[in-house]
Design an enzyme around this catalytic site. Structure first.
Site, PDB file in Angstrom:
ATOM      1  N   ASN A 252      26.830  29.911 -74.273  1.00  0.00           N
ATOM      2  CA  ASN A 252      25.457  30.397 -74.085  1.00  0.00           C
ATOM      3  C   ASN A 252      25.532  31.730 -73.354  1.00  0.00           C
ATOM      4  O   ASN A 252      26.609  32.162 -72.946  1.00  0.00           O
ATOM      5  CB  ASN A 252      24.596  29.366 -73.342  1.00  0.00           C
ATOM      6  CG  ASN A 252      25.226  28.974 -72.018  1.00  0.00           C
ATOM      7  OD1 ASN A 252      25.535  29.836 -71.195  1.00  0.00           O
ATOM      8  ND2 ASN A 252      25.450  27.688 -71.802  1.00  0.00           N
TER       9      ASN A 252
ATOM     10  N   GLY B  41      28.490  20.231 -75.473  1.00  0.00           N
ATOM     11  CA  GLY B  41      29.169  20.388 -76.759  1.00  0.00           C
ATOM     12  C   GLY B  41      30.583  20.926 -76.655  1.00  0.00           C
ATOM     13  O   GLY B  41      31.348  20.571 -75.763  1.00  0.00           O
TER      14      GLY B  41
ATOM     15  N   ASP C  96      31.573  23.808 -75.856  1.00  0.00           N
ATOM     16  CA  ASP C  96      31.716  24.621 -74.641  1.00  0.00           C
ATOM     17  C   ASP C  96      32.279  23.774 -73.489  1.00  0.00           C
ATOM     18  O   ASP C  96      33.238  24.166 -72.802  1.00  0.00           O
ATOM     19  CB  ASP C  96      30.316  25.166 -74.287  1.00  0.00           C
ATOM     20  CG  ASP C  96      30.337  26.311 -73.301  1.00  0.00           C
ATOM     21  OD1 ASP C  96      31.435  26.735 -72.903  1.00  0.00           O
ATOM     22  OD2 ASP C  96      29.240  26.785 -72.921  1.00  0.00           O
TER      23      ASP C  96
ATOM     24  N   SER D 176      26.383  27.225 -83.452  1.00  0.00           N
ATOM     25  CA  SER D 176      24.912  27.020 -83.486  1.00  0.00           C
ATOM     26  C   SER D 176      24.459  25.717 -84.143  1.00  0.00           C
ATOM     27  O   SER D 176      23.270  25.419 -84.127  1.00  0.00           O
ATOM     28  CB  SER D 176      24.174  28.183 -84.184  1.00  0.00           C
ATOM     29  OG  SER D 176      23.966  29.244 -83.286  1.00  0.00           O
ATOM     30  N   THR D 177      25.383  24.950 -84.750  1.00  0.00           N
ATOM     31  CA  THR D 177      24.926  23.795 -85.535  1.00  0.00           C
ATOM     32  C   THR D 177      24.826  22.495 -84.743  1.00  0.00           C
ATOM     33  O   THR D 177      24.523  21.442 -85.296  1.00  0.00           O
ATOM     34  CB  THR D 177      25.837  23.547 -86.760  1.00  0.00           C
ATOM     35  OG1 THR D 177      27.134  23.145 -86.291  1.00  0.00           O
ATOM     36  CG2 THR D 177      25.968  24.790 -87.604  1.00  0.00           C
ATOM     37  N   GLY D 178      25.105  22.569 -83.435  1.00  0.00           N
ATOM     38  CA  GLY D 178      24.966  21.395 -82.582  1.00  0.00           C
ATOM     39  C   GLY D 178      23.654  21.498 -81.817  1.00  0.00           C
ATOM     40  O   GLY D 178      22.559  21.412 -82.391  1.00  0.00           O
TER      41      GLY D 178
HETATM   42  N1  AR6 Z   1      35.999  20.672 -81.229  1.00  0.00           N
HETATM   43  C1  AR6 Z   1      35.412  21.175 -82.343  1.00  0.00           C
HETATM   44  N2  AR6 Z   1      34.086  21.159 -82.564  1.00  0.00           N
HETATM   45  C2  AR6 Z   1      33.316  20.561 -81.624  1.00  0.00           C
HETATM   46  C3  AR6 Z   1      33.845  20.000 -80.434  1.00  0.00           C
HETATM   47  C4  AR6 Z   1      35.259  20.075 -80.262  1.00  0.00           C
HETATM   48  N3  AR6 Z   1      35.856  19.580 -79.165  1.00  0.00           N
HETATM   49  N4  AR6 Z   1      32.816  19.495 -79.702  1.00  0.00           N
HETATM   50  C5  AR6 Z   1      31.693  19.720 -80.410  1.00  0.00           C
HETATM   51  N5  AR6 Z   1      31.981  20.363 -81.568  1.00  0.00           N
HETATM   52  P1  AR6 Z   1      27.545  22.857 -79.898  1.00  0.00           P
HETATM   53  P2  AR6 Z   1      25.827  25.223 -80.350  1.00  0.00           P
HETATM   54  C6  AR6 Z   1      31.105  20.854 -82.653  1.00  0.00           C
HETATM   55  O1  AR6 Z   1      26.372  22.030 -79.546  1.00  0.00           O
HETATM   56  O2  AR6 Z   1      25.003  24.486 -81.336  1.00  0.00           O
HETATM   57  C7  AR6 Z   1      26.417  24.318 -75.278  1.00  0.00           C
HETATM   58  O3  AR6 Z   1      25.767  23.639 -74.244  1.00  0.00           O
HETATM   59  C8  AR6 Z   1      29.743  20.196 -82.838  1.00  0.00           C
HETATM   60  O4  AR6 Z   1      29.883  18.992 -83.576  1.00  0.00           O
HETATM   61  O5  AR6 Z   1      28.772  22.742 -79.070  1.00  0.00           O
HETATM   62  O6  AR6 Z   1      26.291  26.612 -80.702  1.00  0.00           O
HETATM   63  C9  AR6 Z   1      26.562  25.796 -75.000  1.00  0.00           C
HETATM   64  O7  AR6 Z   1      26.784  26.037 -73.636  1.00  0.00           O
HETATM   65  C10 AR6 Z   1      29.016  21.276 -83.635  1.00  0.00           C
HETATM   66  O8  AR6 Z   1      29.363  21.172 -85.021  1.00  0.00           O
HETATM   67  O9  AR6 Z   1      27.184  24.449 -79.919  1.00  0.00           O
HETATM   68  C11 AR6 Z   1      25.254  26.330 -75.463  1.00  0.00           C
HETATM   69  O10 AR6 Z   1      24.249  26.159 -74.483  1.00  0.00           O
HETATM   70  C12 AR6 Z   1      29.618  22.581 -83.106  1.00  0.00           C
HETATM   71  O11 AR6 Z   1      30.763  22.195 -82.353  1.00  0.00           O
HETATM   72  C13 AR6 Z   1      24.915  25.465 -76.651  1.00  0.00           C
HETATM   73  O12 AR6 Z   1      25.611  24.238 -76.439  1.00  0.00           O
HETATM   74  C14 AR6 Z   1      28.686  23.398 -82.228  1.00  0.00           C
HETATM   75  O13 AR6 Z   1      27.895  22.529 -81.416  1.00  0.00           O
HETATM   76  C15 AR6 Z   1      25.415  26.041 -77.935  1.00  0.00           C
HETATM   77  O14 AR6 Z   1      24.997  25.268 -79.006  1.00  0.00           O
END
Ligand code: AR6
Length: 174
Positions: A22, A30, A32, A121-123
């Site tokens: 972020n 997630g 991060d 962005s897809t989480g």
């Molecule tokens: N390895 C690979 N992919 C993963 C892992 C992992 N260990 N863990 C989750 N994913 P997201 P965003 C996938 O929510 O939507 C955070 O709080 C998950 O299944 O991590 O960009 C940041 O600080 C999904 O497909 O990221 C921001 O505030 C993908 O990673 C916000 O979330 C992205 O999901 C960013 O949201």
């Protein structure tokens, strides 16, 4: 070369892994949180040192910043900030494309020969998976097709956490 794998980003032995961060860039949920946990507290300290461009913003949406990977197998973490999805009509596709372009450019500048992306962005940020994957694949293909020889040699991994994501990417990368 493009590779699609299903698994955990933090285990990958690549030169750079991309973090879906972020704007504050000090961790979150997630992927991060998984990356910060695996890299150790040194990553947080390195992120703190990244200068703010305005209060509370180290990395504006669509841009990218690089830090070492510390305890990760990856040498570097490239932090990028994807758009929060509203309806696709508020610049989200352009911002998401910029995440891929800027991360790849930063990897190339730092001599990386391999880089792995999560599905940015897809989480938590709610971007529809298929639409996001199309943008990711389009941008990576364009980067690898560039005349710059270093770019063309890079190995780009799409690291999908779920089987469903891996299927989407496999259908797009032939
Ligand atoms: N390895 C690979 N992919 C993963 C892992 C992992 N260990 N863990 C989750 N994913 P997201 P965003 C996938 O929510 O939507 C955070 O709080 C998950 O299944 O991590 O960009 C940041 O600080 C999904 O497909 O990221 C921001 O505030 C993908 O990673 C916000 O979330 C992205 O999901 C960013 O949201």
């Amino acid at each position: 070369m493009i590779k699609i794998i299903q698994g955990d980003m933090t285990a990958l032995e690549v030169d750079a892994i991309v973090n879906a961060a972020n704007q504050v860039m000090l961790g979150g949920g997630g992927v991060d949180s998984a990356i910060h946990r695996a890299a150790g507290p040194e990553l947080y300290k390195a992120c703190l040192k990244v200068p703010e461009v305005r209060p509370g913003v180290r990395c504006p949406t669509g841009e990218a910043r690089i830090t070492p990977g510390f305890r990760l197998p990856a040498k570097f973490v490239i932090h990028t900030v994807g758009p929060v999805y509203r309806d696709g009509l508020h610049g989200e596709p352009e911002k998401l494309a910029a995440c891929y372009r800027n991360s790849l450019a930063l990897a190339a500048e730092n001599g990386c020969k391999s880089i792995a992306f999560p599905c940015i962005s897809t989480g938590i940020y709610g971007y529809p998976k298929e639409e996001a994957a199309k943008i990711a694949v389009r941008e990576v293909k364009a980067f690898l097709a560039a005349k710059n020889a270093e770019a063309a040699k890079m190995e780009v991994v799409f690291c999908c956490f779920s089987e469903r994501d891996a299927k989407v990417y496999n259908s797009l990368v032939q």
